[in-house]
Write a protein that holds these residues in place. Structure first.
Motif, PDB file in Angstrom:
ATOM      1  N   THR A 240       0.853  -1.183   0.000  1.00  0.00           N
ATOM      2  CA  THR A 240       0.000   0.000   0.000  1.00  0.00           C
ATOM      3  C   THR A 240       0.893   1.238   0.000  1.00  0.00           C
ATOM      4  O   THR A 240       2.118   1.132   0.114  1.00  0.00           O
ATOM      5  CB  THR A 240      -0.917   0.017   1.238  1.00  0.00           C
ATOM      6  N   ASP A 272      -1.894  -1.746  -3.825  1.00  0.00           N
ATOM      7  CA  ASP A 272      -3.190  -2.341  -3.515  1.00  0.00           C
ATOM      8  C   ASP A 272      -4.141  -1.354  -2.851  1.00  0.00           C
ATOM      9  O   ASP A 272      -5.361  -1.532  -2.913  1.00  0.00           O
ATOM     10  CB  ASP A 272      -2.990  -3.553  -2.592  1.00  0.00           C
ATOM     11  N   ALA A 273      -3.600  -0.330  -2.198  1.00  0.00           N
ATOM     12  CA  ALA A 273      -4.450   0.629  -1.496  1.00  0.00           C
ATOM     13  C   ALA A 273      -3.688   1.925  -1.259  1.00  0.00           C
ATOM     14  O   ALA A 273      -2.449   1.941  -1.246  1.00  0.00           O
ATOM     15  CB  ALA A 273      -4.931   0.054  -0.158  1.00  0.00           C
ATOM     16  N   LYS A 296      -8.688  -1.208  -6.341  1.00  0.00           N
ATOM     17  CA  LYS A 296      -7.852  -0.632  -5.295  1.00  0.00           C
ATOM     18  C   LYS A 296      -8.705  -0.027  -4.185  1.00  0.00           C
ATOM     19  O   LYS A 296      -9.806   0.469  -4.425  1.00  0.00           O
ATOM     20  CB  LYS A 296      -6.946   0.457  -5.882  1.00  0.00           C
TER      21      LYS A 296
END
Length: 370
Positions: A240, A272-273, A296
């Motif tokens: 992330t 991913d984030a 996401k």
């Protein structure tokens, strides 16, 4: 716990206020009044106490609070070959006061052997259980790149790297090794901390990067180095990123909405984030979130770590609803906007106030995502 649980509905960025006894121990070590082993023992105690509190509050993510570092980013860079540092004479100009963090520059080609952060992670890993996942925070590759191309450092960098592409390649390769070593140590949750995009959206960003640099080119280079470092990561490793505008003793470095960087950052960075600052008007509105691609996730940093004042719960809930116009609610999460102590000095609030902020984050999240 499954990687699908990362990030969590109520989460945090990573750094915590250092207890006074830890600050004293680090100062004593610098003065050579205690040994490295004695300092490590004190750090271990402080981290053990911190994790206990994180778990008692009900958080599913645990960190070491960055208790073994002086700063959120430079200590990581010092773990690479070819990187030197010294005490700053002037500090970095933040709004309110200069940030007294070390000057850091290149003295050779970038490479890495056994990075100390891997050993740091192994300690926090021992506290994982069926309810928690340990998170390792490191500065983004883009942050490393930016550090070496700013006007104060570019001449030193050019002694070893004729082009930015060569520099990007070595930084990315170094990160790949550290990421792989962390993975082999059991890490499945890595967070890049990244102030570079916050610099790009700020007024005067041309001066900070140097007038010879085209900002559109810089955007692509920041994206390239981050994605190269991520490329080929194991499938079950979550990476992330936290996008920040600076955090030093409750002072900030830059202001500006995400609009001008939203497309490359939210659309094309392969994380991913995103942990995003939205705690005040300096961050702009939620509309740029429409660029967040794929599945996401977005962690809304709606609780400030810069002030002890507790936010109004209903106001935060309304802002989450507003953000959900651009990202479905099931892909939204909640956290403070930054860490509580990006640098050893920490922000201007007490430990009690720090935990009250985190209790509020949890309370709101449990009400919104029932």
């Amino acid at each position: 716990m499954s990687k699908n649980n990362v990030p969590f509905r109520f989460d945090y960025v990573g750094s915590f206020l250092r207890p006074d006894y830890l600050k004293k121990a680090r100062a004593d070590f610098e003065k050579r009044n205690i040994t490295k082993e004695e300092l490590t023992e004190i750090e271990n105690k402080a981290i053990t106490d911190l994790v206990k509190k994180q778990k008692e509050l009900g958080y599913k993510v645990i960190t070491d609070g960055e208790f073994r570092r002086a700063t959120w980013h430079l200590d990581f860079m010092w773990g690479f070959n070819g990187v030197a540092h010294k005490k700053t004479e002037k500090g970095v100009a933040f709004h309110g006061e200069p940030a007294l963090i070390d000057d850091t520059w290149l003295t050779g080609k970038i490479s890495v052997d056994n990075h100390p952060f891997v050993e740091h992670y192994k300690f926090i890993k021992t506290f994982e259980d069926e309810n928690t996942v340990a998170k390792q925070t490191i500065p983004a590759p883009a942050q490393f790149f930016q550090q070496m191309i700013i006007p104060a450092n570019i001449d030193a960098t050019r002694k070893f790297y004729a082009t930015d592409d060569e520099l990007i390649t070595d930084i990315a390769n170094g990160y790949k090794k550290v990421i792989n070593d962390l993975y082999n140590a059991g890490c499945r949750n890595i967070q890049f901390d990244d102030c570079t995009w916050g610099v790009l959206v700020a007024e005067g960003s041309v001066i900070r990067y140097g007038k010879e640099n085209n900002l559109e080119d810089i955007k692509e280079k920041l994206l390239k180095v981050n994605n190269l470092a991520i490329e080929g990561k194991p499938e079950d490793l979550v990476i992330t990123t936290h996008i920040c505008r600076g955090n030093y003793h409750s002072a900030y470095f830059s202001s500006g909405a995400y609009d001008s960087v939203a497309e490359p950052l939210f659309g094309r960075e392969n994380v991913d984030a995103y942990y995003l600052e939205f705690d005040d008007e300096r961050s702009g509105g939620f509309e740029p979130l429409k660029y967040v691609s794929g599945n996401k996730k977005v962690v809304l940093g709606l609780i400030t770590t810069k002030s002890p004042k507790l936010e109004d719960k209903q106001t935060v809930i309304e802002r989450i609803k507003e953000a959900s116009k651009y990202i479905p609610l099931d892909r939204l999460y909640l956290s403070p906007q930054c860490g509580f102590a990006s640098c050893e000095i920490g922000n201007k609030l007490t430990e009690e106030q720090q935990w009250a902020k985190l209790a509020l984050v949890k309370e709101i999240a449990e009400e919104v995502w029932k």
